[in-house]
Design a protein around this motif. Sequence first.
Motif, PDB file in Angstrom:
ATOM      1  N   LEU A  36      91.421 -40.936  65.799  1.00 15.55           N
ATOM      2  CA  LEU A  36      90.494 -40.647  64.708  1.00 15.55           C
ATOM      3  C   LEU A  36      91.227 -39.957  63.565  1.00 15.55           C
ATOM      4  O   LEU A  36      91.996 -39.023  63.794  1.00 15.55           O
ATOM      5  N   ALA A  37      90.991 -40.412  62.349  1.00 12.82           N
ATOM      6  CA  ALA A  37      91.596 -39.787  61.167  1.00 12.82           C
ATOM      7  C   ALA A  37      90.514 -39.114  60.336  1.00 12.82           C
ATOM      8  O   ALA A  37      89.441 -39.687  60.105  1.00 12.82           O
ATOM      9  N   ILE A  38      90.801 -37.888  59.902  1.00 14.93           N
ATOM     10  CA  ILE A  38      89.919 -37.158  58.992  1.00 14.93           C
ATOM     11  C   ILE A  38      90.655 -37.047  57.661  1.00 14.93           C
ATOM     12  O   ILE A  38      91.743 -36.475  57.590  1.00 14.93           O
ATOM     13  N   VAL A  39      90.054 -37.608  56.622  1.00 12.81           N
ATOM     14  CA  VAL A  39      90.732 -37.755  55.338  1.00 12.81           C
ATOM     15  C   VAL A  39      89.985 -36.990  54.249  1.00 12.81           C
ATOM     16  O   VAL A  39      88.750 -36.946  54.235  1.00 12.81           O
ATOM     17  N   ILE A 212      87.053 -40.720  59.071  1.00 14.34           N
ATOM     18  CA  ILE A 212      85.987 -39.881  58.539  1.00 14.34           C
ATOM     19  C   ILE A 212      86.491 -39.275  57.238  1.00 14.34           C
ATOM     20  O   ILE A 212      87.539 -38.624  57.221  1.00 14.34           O
ATOM     21  N   ARG A 213      85.751 -39.516  56.171  1.00 14.14           N
ATOM     22  CA  ARG A 213      86.167 -39.026  54.851  1.00 14.14           C
ATOM     23  C   ARG A 213      85.305 -37.840  54.451  1.00 14.14           C
ATOM     24  O   ARG A 213      84.082 -37.874  54.575  1.00 14.14           O
ATOM     25  N   MET A 214      86.000 -36.784  53.967  1.00 16.29           N
ATOM     26  CA  MET A 214      85.317 -35.542  53.638  1.00 16.29           C
ATOM     27  C   MET A 214      85.488 -35.170  52.172  1.00 16.29           C
ATOM     28  O   MET A 214      86.502 -35.483  51.542  1.00 16.29           O
ATOM     29  N   ASP A 216      83.974 -31.676  49.662  1.00 15.40           N
ATOM     30  CA  ASP A 216      83.115 -30.503  49.465  1.00 15.40           C
ATOM     31  C   ASP A 216      82.473 -30.009  50.766  1.00 15.40           C
ATOM     32  O   ASP A 216      81.296 -29.628  50.800  1.00 15.40           O
ATOM     33  N   GLY A 217      83.250 -30.047  51.850  1.00 12.33           N
ATOM     34  CA  GLY A 217      82.769 -29.511  53.113  1.00 12.33           C
ATOM     35  C   GLY A 217      81.810 -30.398  53.872  1.00 12.33           C
ATOM     36  O   GLY A 217      81.226 -29.976  54.879  1.00 12.33           O
ATOM     37  N   ARG A 218      81.633 -31.634  53.417  1.00 14.69           N
ATOM     38  CA  ARG A 218      80.708 -32.555  54.065  1.00 14.69           C
ATOM     39  C   ARG A 218      81.388 -33.900  54.331  1.00 14.69           C
ATOM     40  O   ARG A 218      82.380 -34.243  53.690  1.00 14.69           O
ATOM     41  N   ILE A 219      80.822 -34.646  55.272  1.00 12.40           N
ATOM     42  CA  ILE A 219      81.289 -36.016  55.501  1.00 12.40           C
ATOM     43  C   ILE A 219      80.642 -36.916  54.456  1.00 12.40           C
ATOM     44  O   ILE A 219      79.408 -36.934  54.325  1.00 12.40           O
ATOM     45  N   CYS A 220      81.462 -37.624  53.716  1.00 16.35           N
ATOM     46  CA  CYS A 220      80.925 -38.491  52.664  1.00 16.35           C
ATOM     47  C   CYS A 220      80.990 -39.966  53.044  1.00 16.35           C
ATOM     48  O   CYS A 220      80.331 -40.805  52.405  1.00 16.35           O
ATOM     49  N   ALA A 221      81.783 -40.321  54.055  1.00 18.38           N
ATOM     50  CA  ALA A 221      81.868 -41.719  54.490  1.00 18.38           C
ATOM     51  C   ALA A 221      82.471 -41.793  55.875  1.00 18.38           C
ATOM     52  O   ALA A 221      83.254 -40.924  56.281  1.00 18.38           O
ATOM     53  N   ARG A 222      82.088 -42.834  56.610  1.00 13.75           N
ATOM     54  CA  ARG A 222      82.645 -43.108  57.933  1.00 13.75           C
ATOM     55  C   ARG A 222      83.058 -44.575  57.978  1.00 13.75           C
ATOM     56  O   ARG A 222      82.323 -45.444  57.540  1.00 13.75           O
ATOM     57  N   ASP A 223      84.212 -44.828  58.554  1.00 12.52           N
ATOM     58  CA  ASP A 223      84.747 -46.186  58.639  1.00 12.52           C
ATOM     59  C   ASP A 223      85.165 -46.447  60.070  1.00 12.52           C
ATOM     60  O   ASP A 223      86.165 -45.911  60.546  1.00 12.52           O
ATOM     61  N   ASP A 224      84.369 -47.251  60.788  1.00 12.60           N
ATOM     62  CA  ASP A 224      84.658 -47.586  62.179  1.00 12.60           C
ATOM     63  C   ASP A 224      85.401 -48.904  62.216  1.00 12.60           C
ATOM     64  O   ASP A 224      84.814 -49.976  62.122  1.00 12.60           O
ATOM     65  N   LYS A 225      86.716 -48.834  62.350  1.00  7.51           N
ATOM     66  CA  LYS A 225      87.536 -50.040  62.308  1.00  7.51           C
ATOM     67  C   LYS A 225      87.350 -50.899  63.543  1.00  7.51           C
ATOM     68  O   LYS A 225      87.426 -52.124  63.478  1.00  7.51           O
TER      69      LYS A 225
END
Length: 238
Positions: A36-39, A212-214, A216-225
Amino acid sequence: MEILKAVGLKKYYIEETYEVHALDGVSISAKEGEFLAIVGTSGSGKTTLLNMLGGLDVPTEGGVWIRGNSLKDMEAEERTIFRRRNIGFVFQQYNLVPVLSVYENIVLPLRLDGAEIDDELLREATALLGIDDKLERLPQTLSGGQQQRAAIARALLTKPAILLADEPTGSLDSVTGMEVVDLLKSCAKRYRQTVVVVTHQEEVAQTADRVIRMADGRICARDDKRAAKKDADYRQEG
């Protein structure tokens, strides 16, 4: 099997005269063996999130569960022991002790815990990482990529459920950095470990199973490859 779950994580603190929302209601989960990548950009909250997932910091609200164990319900000492036995860390700075050999650095967490060293796993991991011939050397005699590989081996040897990596390629050139990412993926697959990588590099994120793209302290997008690949395969078969 779900290894990691975080629900409603918030981290607020006061800076001068205003309240900072470093995390503002973040929920994620990860399965065994997932990469999992958090970007996000600097200040997006991704490193704060990683610190919460690893039990290095305590949330203002919300909770983290690893193998069904609630981190927030543990006393500080209990959480430290649990972290040492269940979570591996790989940082941008390798955090190797300069006066200890590579071998001594790799086995240090086990010795601190009074645990037995799995020599077979050590040989297998260091061979996979390409540093099996560097074990008697001091860290400063190795390249940056080799030092990062030693840090990965140290994290693997405790047989953690989760491997957390904070910008592990940040101090490396692009080629060496991608080699390290490939090794992390190989380790996740071989040892059935969940790997969570925090990064601002898109090329690193694109190697992950999920992104998982972040902001301002929130998740703004999710990409399930994985899901996207299954959908593409299904359409192709149809």
